[in-house]
Design an enzyme around this catalytic site. Structure first.
Site, PDB file in Angstrom:
ATOM      1  N   CYS A 164      -5.960   2.216  -5.959  1.00  0.00           N
ATOM      2  CA  CYS A 164      -5.656   0.797  -6.057  1.00  0.00           C
ATOM      3  C   CYS A 164      -6.559  -0.079  -5.197  1.00  0.00           C
ATOM      4  O   CYS A 164      -6.425  -1.303  -5.197  1.00  0.00           O
ATOM      5  CB  CYS A 164      -4.190   0.567  -5.702  1.00  0.00           C
ATOM      6  N   HIS A 304      -1.808  -7.008  -0.209  1.00  0.00           N
ATOM      7  CA  HIS A 304      -1.707  -5.922  -1.189  1.00  0.00           C
ATOM      8  C   HIS A 304      -0.254  -5.742  -1.613  1.00  0.00           C
ATOM      9  O   HIS A 304       0.013  -5.405  -2.768  1.00  0.00           O
ATOM     10  CB  HIS A 304      -2.240  -4.622  -0.596  1.00  0.00           C
ATOM     11  N   GLU A 315       1.506  -2.993   6.027  1.00  0.00           N
ATOM     12  CA  GLU A 315       0.527  -4.085   5.962  1.00  0.00           C
ATOM     13  C   GLU A 315       0.905  -5.211   6.916  1.00  0.00           C
ATOM     14  O   GLU A 315       0.041  -5.779   7.594  1.00  0.00           O
ATOM     15  CB  GLU A 315       0.417  -4.614   4.531  1.00  0.00           C
ATOM     16  N   LYS A 336       1.333  -9.825  -6.664  1.00  0.00           N
ATOM     17  CA  LYS A 336       1.799  -8.745  -7.534  1.00  0.00           C
ATOM     18  C   LYS A 336       3.244  -8.971  -7.964  1.00  0.00           C
ATOM     19  O   LYS A 336       3.710  -8.356  -8.921  1.00  0.00           O
ATOM     20  CB  LYS A 336       1.655  -7.385  -6.842  1.00  0.00           C
ATOM     21  N   HIS A 341       1.390  -4.607 -10.613  1.00  0.00           N
ATOM     22  CA  HIS A 341       0.304  -3.923  -9.897  1.00  0.00           C
ATOM     23  C   HIS A 341      -0.684  -3.373 -10.923  1.00  0.00           C
ATOM     24  O   HIS A 341      -0.381  -2.423 -11.638  1.00  0.00           O
ATOM     25  CB  HIS A 341       0.888  -2.803  -9.048  1.00  0.00           C
ATOM     26  N   PHE A 402      -3.919   5.132  -3.014  1.00  0.00           N
ATOM     27  CA  PHE A 402      -3.583   6.536  -2.775  1.00  0.00           C
ATOM     28  C   PHE A 402      -4.819   7.275  -2.270  1.00  0.00           C
ATOM     29  O   PHE A 402      -5.932   7.044  -2.750  1.00  0.00           O
ATOM     30  CB  PHE A 402      -3.106   7.200  -4.060  1.00  0.00           C
TER      31      PHE A 402
END
Length: 415
Positions: A164, A304, A315, A336, A341, A402
């Site tokens: 991502c 994010h 975050e 998002k 996403h 990831f």
């Protein structure tokens, strides 16, 4: 001496709109793109909804033969990049084609093609029934290749894959190639077409996605105390990056300047972010240092934040560590909540949001967050429910993936 790098073209294909104008209108108005999945029968899946493209017909942009030769992730890349290239207005025929490149990103590549072809093989009782287009449609680098072939760009051409964080990785690479003089123009961004049974099923098995099947529109709720996972999205975001002197010489419209970018690794877990946000913090620090800025020089941070219990907080911890938990002017929102996403394409559309926030002096909201997680201190300026007018001169886009990938890009109003 390094070259300055600016944005001269943008393009979008998203769950909120099939072009930049409609996309930006949807983002500013706090529109949700989530709805029950129509692409396949998801009735037996744990999560039955996603943020799909609306009223998208690839044959309006590509002829039918081209559509058959491209996986949807490549179709999306072509549509968004076509818009960005037209917006930029440069003519490759008036340049050395080796000065124009493509660096594109996709986290999964041709997932739909893979799924369809393996199913076809299984139905054939083990007899090889694969299409000669199976491999060309499947491989993740085909989007960058097809943008190049379609437009005659003969410079740097490859694909980034960092889950991502993919699009920001592509944008960073394009930024670095231009500022070191190895290209004058690079088309960059990312595309993803992950709303397939295999992809949705895999993330359902991980229990990573929201299960608010009774009301999909409010399922993505970053920073909310009751958040329960992300909502899948699809589409593409494209940018034309250009050497500043080249753009100026041809009288190009300049949206913003890219001043810094950085990547780090968490080195912590296959799928979870570092709980203290150490990798994210360092990436933000490097991107800001490259920009000649401090965190307090920012006006807007596009987080994010995917609406997962662990990821959102890590975050926030990274942000707090940069501000030392002191009050500041930096406004934070998680878009998002509206787009879903887009995986490898997330950074592409979120870069556009940062750029348009600078252009229009508007910060889009985080929707659906009704009760902020008590672990998030009030020193973090969350923009909730509605967009706000704000004099945005500098913005940061955060993406994490990831494998522990952290990729950050900083945009600033052209000085």
């Amino acid at each position: 001496m390094t070259n300055r790098v600016v944005v001269t073209g943008i393009g979008a294909l998203t769950p909120l709109g099939n072009n930049v104008k409609d996309f930006w209108s949807g983002v500013k108005s706090g529109k949700s793109g989530a709805a029950p999945i129509t692409r396949f029968d998801a009735s037996l899946f744990r999560t039955k909804f996603a943020c799909e493209l609306k009223n998208f017909d690839p044959t309006l942009f590509l002829d039918r033969a081209e559509v058959k030769r491209m996986d949807p992730f490549t179709q999306y890349a072509i549509v968004a990049s076509d818009e960005a290239i037209a917006d930029s207005g440069f003519n490759v025929n008036e340049m050395d084609p080796f000065d124009v490149g493509v660096i594109w990103g996709s986290g999964q590549g041709g997932m739909q093609t893979f799924e369809e072809q393996v199913a076809e093989y299984a139905l054939g009782n083990g007899q090889p029934r694969f299409s000669p287009f199976f491999v060309p449609k499947l491989i993740a680098n085909m989007a960058s290749g097809m943008i190049s072939i379609r437009n005659g760009y003969m410079g740097i051409n490859y694909t980034t894959v960092s889950a991502c964080a993919t699009s920001n990785s592509a944008i960073m690479d394009a930024f670095n190639y231009i500022r070191t003089g190895q290209a004058k123009i690079i088309v960059t961004g990312g595309s993803e077409a992950p709303i397939t049974a295999a992809s949705i099923g895999g993330f359902c098995a991980m229990k990573a996605m929201s299960v608010r099947n009774d009301d999909p529109a409010v399922a993505s709720r970053p920073f909310d105390v009751a958040r329960d996972g992300f909502v899948m999205g699809e589409g593409a975001g494209a940018l034309v990056l250009e050497d500043y002197d080249h753009a100026k010489s041809r009288g190009a419209h300049i949206y913003a300047e890219i001043t810094g970018a950085a990547m780090t690794a968490d080195a912590y877990h296959m799928t979870a972010t570092h709980p203290e946000g150490l990798g994210a913090k360092r990436a933000m620090e490097i991107a800001l240092k490259t920009s000649g800025m401090n965190f307090q020089d920012l006006d807007y941070l596009n987080a994010h934040a995917t609406s997962t219990p662990v990821g959102d907080l890590s975050e926030i911890k990274a942000i707090i560590s940069l501000t030392k938990n002191e009050k500041n002017k930096v406004q934070v929102s998680a878009t998002k909540s509206m787009t879903g996403h887009l995986m490898g394409a997330a950074g592409g559309i979120e870069a556009l949001i940062c750029i348009l926030a600078i252009r229009d002096r508007v910060i889009p909201p985080t929707i659906n967050t009704t009760e902020v997680d008590p672990d998030i201190p009030q020193s973090v300026n969350l923009v909730l429910k509605e967009a706000i007018d704000f004099p945005v001169k500098a913005a940061m886009s955060n993406t994490f993936g990831f494998g522990g990938h952290n990729s950050i890009v900083v945009f600033r109003e052209l000085a």
